[in-house]
Design a protein around this motif. Sequence first.
Motif, PDB file in Angstrom:
ATOM      1  N   ALA A 140       1.195  11.128  -1.632  1.00 28.79           N
ATOM      2  CA  ALA A 140       0.637  12.416  -2.050  1.00 28.79           C
ATOM      3  C   ALA A 140       0.738  12.627  -3.553  1.00 28.79           C
ATOM      4  CB  ALA A 140       1.348  13.549  -1.319  1.00 28.79           C
ATOM      5  N   ASP A 141       1.602  11.881  -4.220  1.00 25.47           N
ATOM      6  CA  ASP A 141       1.795  12.052  -5.657  1.00 25.47           C
ATOM      7  C   ASP A 141       0.837  11.204  -6.485  1.00 25.47           C
ATOM      8  OD1 ASP A 141       4.052  13.820  -5.433  1.00 25.47           O
ATOM      9  OD2 ASP A 141       5.225  12.089  -4.801  1.00 25.47           O
ATOM     10  N   PHE A 142       0.085  10.311  -5.836  1.00 27.02           N
ATOM     11  CA  PHE A 142      -0.744   9.364  -6.569  1.00 27.02           C
ATOM     12  C   PHE A 142      -2.217   9.487  -6.197  1.00 27.02           C
ATOM     13  CE2 PHE A 142       3.462   7.482  -6.688  1.00 27.02           C
ATOM     14  CZ  PHE A 142       3.544   6.989  -7.985  1.00 27.02           C
ATOM     15  N   VAL A 143      -3.051   9.188  -7.182  1.00 28.63           N
ATOM     16  CA  VAL A 143      -4.500   9.160  -6.994  1.00 28.63           C
ATOM     17  C   VAL A 143      -4.954   7.717  -7.171  1.00 28.63           C
ATOM     18  CG1 VAL A 143      -6.723   9.964  -7.877  1.00 28.63           C
ATOM     19  CG2 VAL A 143      -4.734  11.497  -7.890  1.00 28.63           C
ATOM     20  N   PRO A 144      -5.744   7.163  -6.251  1.00 27.91           N
ATOM     21  CA  PRO A 144      -6.189   5.774  -6.412  1.00 27.91           C
ATOM     22  C   PRO A 144      -7.087   5.607  -7.637  1.00 27.91           C
ATOM     23  CG  PRO A 144      -6.529   6.543  -4.151  1.00 27.91           C
ATOM     24  CD  PRO A 144      -6.196   7.759  -4.974  1.00 27.91           C
ATOM     25  N   VAL A 145      -6.805   4.583  -8.417  1.00 29.34           N
ATOM     26  CA  VAL A 145      -7.713   4.148  -9.477  1.00 29.34           C
ATOM     27  C   VAL A 145      -8.608   3.047  -8.916  1.00 29.34           C
ATOM     28  CG1 VAL A 145      -7.857   3.022 -11.744  1.00 29.34           C
ATOM     29  CG2 VAL A 145      -6.089   4.743 -11.299  1.00 29.34           C
ATOM     30  N   ASP A 146      -7.981   2.114  -8.219  1.00 36.57           N
ATOM     31  CA  ASP A 146      -8.685   1.084  -7.459  1.00 36.57           C
ATOM     32  C   ASP A 146      -7.822   0.777  -6.246  1.00 36.57           C
ATOM     33  OD1 ASP A 146      -9.755  -1.339  -6.417  1.00 36.57           O
ATOM     34  OD2 ASP A 146     -10.715  -1.740  -8.338  1.00 36.57           O
ATOM     35  N   ALA A 147      -8.104   1.445  -5.131  1.00 36.83           N
ATOM     36  CA  ALA A 147      -7.253   1.330  -3.944  1.00 36.83           C
ATOM     37  C   ALA A 147      -7.192  -0.101  -3.434  1.00 36.83           C
ATOM     38  CB  ALA A 147      -7.747   2.268  -2.844  1.00 36.83           C
ATOM     39  N   GLY A 148      -8.308  -0.823  -3.517  1.00 33.64           N
ATOM     40  CA  GLY A 148      -8.342  -2.190  -3.031  1.00 33.64           C
ATOM     41  C   GLY A 148      -7.432  -3.117  -3.815  1.00 33.64           C
ATOM     42  N   LEU A 149      -7.302  -2.871  -5.098  1.00 29.22           N
ATOM     43  CA  LEU A 149      -6.448  -3.682  -5.962  1.00 29.22           C
ATOM     44  C   LEU A 149      -5.065  -3.061  -6.141  1.00 29.22           C
ATOM     45  CD1 LEU A 149      -8.995  -4.811  -8.705  1.00 29.22           C
ATOM     46  CD2 LEU A 149      -8.258  -6.029  -6.645  1.00 29.22           C
ATOM     47  N   ARG A 150      -4.809  -1.957  -5.439  1.00 30.73           N
ATOM     48  CA  ARG A 150      -3.499  -1.292  -5.416  1.00 30.73           C
ATOM     49  C   ARG A 150      -3.084  -0.782  -6.797  1.00 30.73           C
ATOM     50  NH1 ARG A 150      -5.249  -2.089  -0.814  1.00 30.73           N
ATOM     51  NH2 ARG A 150      -3.982  -3.008   0.871  1.00 30.73           N
ATOM     52  N   SER A 197       0.832  -1.198   0.000  1.00 28.93           N
ATOM     53  CA  SER A 197       0.000   0.000   0.000  1.00 28.93           C
ATOM     54  C   SER A 197       0.865   1.246   0.000  1.00 28.93           C
ATOM     55  CB  SER A 197      -0.899  -0.004   1.243  1.00 28.93           C
ATOM     56  OG  SER A 197      -1.632   1.183   1.335  1.00 28.93           O
ATOM     57  N   LEU A 198       0.286   2.319  -0.503  1.00 28.84           N
ATOM     58  CA  LEU A 198       0.936   3.630  -0.439  1.00 28.84           C
ATOM     59  C   LEU A 198       0.537   4.404   0.811  1.00 28.84           C
ATOM     60  CD1 LEU A 198       0.491   5.004  -4.094  1.00 28.84           C
ATOM     61  CD2 LEU A 198       2.592   4.142  -3.064  1.00 28.84           C
ATOM     62  N   ASP A 199      -0.379   3.855   1.593  1.00 27.61           N
ATOM     63  CA  ASP A 199      -1.049   4.616   2.651  1.00 27.61           C
ATOM     64  C   ASP A 199      -0.096   5.374   3.568  1.00 27.61           C
ATOM     65  OD1 ASP A 199      -3.394   3.740   1.622  1.00 27.61           O
ATOM     66  OD2 ASP A 199      -3.822   2.276   3.205  1.00 27.61           O
ATOM     67  N   PHE A 200       1.020   4.756   3.939  1.00 28.21           N
ATOM     68  CA  PHE A 200       1.907   5.369   4.929  1.00 28.21           C
ATOM     69  C   PHE A 200       3.211   5.886   4.318  1.00 28.21           C
ATOM     70  CE2 PHE A 200      -0.656   2.078   7.018  1.00 28.21           C
ATOM     71  CZ  PHE A 200      -1.369   2.874   7.898  1.00 28.21           C
ATOM     72  N   ALA A 201       3.259   5.967   3.002  1.00 25.14           N
ATOM     73  CA  ALA A 201       4.476   6.409   2.327  1.00 25.14           C
ATOM     74  C   ALA A 201       4.375   7.886   1.956  1.00 25.14           C
ATOM     75  CB  ALA A 201       4.711   5.578   1.066  1.00 25.14           C
ATOM     76  N   PRO A 202       5.466   8.630   2.068  1.00 22.37           N
ATOM     77  CA  PRO A 202       5.453  10.032   1.632  1.00 22.37           C
ATOM     78  C   PRO A 202       5.034  10.190   0.176  1.00 22.37           C
ATOM     79  CG  PRO A 202       7.440   9.561   2.914  1.00 22.37           C
ATOM     80  CD  PRO A 202       6.760   8.249   2.684  1.00 22.37           C
ATOM     81  N   SER A 203       5.324   9.178  -0.651  1.00 25.06           N
ATOM     82  CA  SER A 203       4.983   9.252  -2.073  1.00 25.06           C
ATOM     83  C   SER A 203       3.484   9.189  -2.320  1.00 25.06           C
ATOM     84  CB  SER A 203       5.658   8.103  -2.834  1.00 25.06           C
ATOM     85  OG  SER A 203       7.056   8.148  -2.661  1.00 25.06           O
TER      86      SER A 203
END
Length: 280
Positions: free
Chosen positions: A258-268, A250-256
């Motif tokens: 902020a640079d990404f928008v989820p397309v399908d967060a569940g499928l990463r 997951s990107l949830d806890f990464a500083p990066s």
Amino acid sequence: MPDVGLEDIEVELFVRALQLRHGYDFSQYSPASLKRRVLQLVQAQQTGTISELTARLLHEAGFLQTVLEGLSVPVSEMFRDPEVFRALREQVFPLLASYPQINIWQAGCAHGQEVYSLAILLEEAGLYERTQIYATDFNESALRHAQEGIYPAKEAQLWSRNYLAAGGSHTLADYYSARYELIKLDQRLRRNVIFANHNLVTDEVFCEAHLVLCRNVLIYFSDPLQDRTLALFRDSLVRGGFLCLGTRESLDFAPSAADFVPVDAGLRIYRLGPRTPGGE
């Protein structure tokens, strides 16, 4: 003084020897995962202790490749997590179709099953002729295996189910030949694939990509190394490019993030958004 076990000291010395002697840096891998794999290597090589393993690494010509094969995790399957491949086919490929040339970076390609999975779906979507797939790994043995495209026939039944669940429009058997309990994938699937050695720990941006896939690799990295790798992927992507991670990542806890928008967060599956204020 902290209570450090003998095996932990041996692992640290082993990692240091690997870096100093051969230039491979595993110091930022997840400690628990790395220790487990080193101990598995000790057992497989019947060295008795990690220190004996270190001695062989330092003094035995040709032992490095054995170590790298033991420390890497080249485990995959075709269309693994088929719902992810279906989402790529239905949500990402139609947007990639707007580009005259499509570059895809499959980082940590292992034995190549997911590379060929991508090639098949791109072929069926009518996009493969204008797509270049860059498949990279630091394990030379895994790369050779991937280039051959030969796998045990016993895997074909599971892979066929995965293929159909991923939205395949034919049968997987259309893409391989079977002989002597092995299947060999159609070599035409390799025509737009470049296999290359690349180390996510030490190497820089590999290519300019419209889609980066790196699935179930980051789980073996420490948090700082995950951050570095995600920044590497960010810098590799064109504006509006896509990133696909493993379903346990997951990107949830990464500083990066902020640079990404989820397309399908569940499928990463994520898309690179506009640069944040103050960013480069």
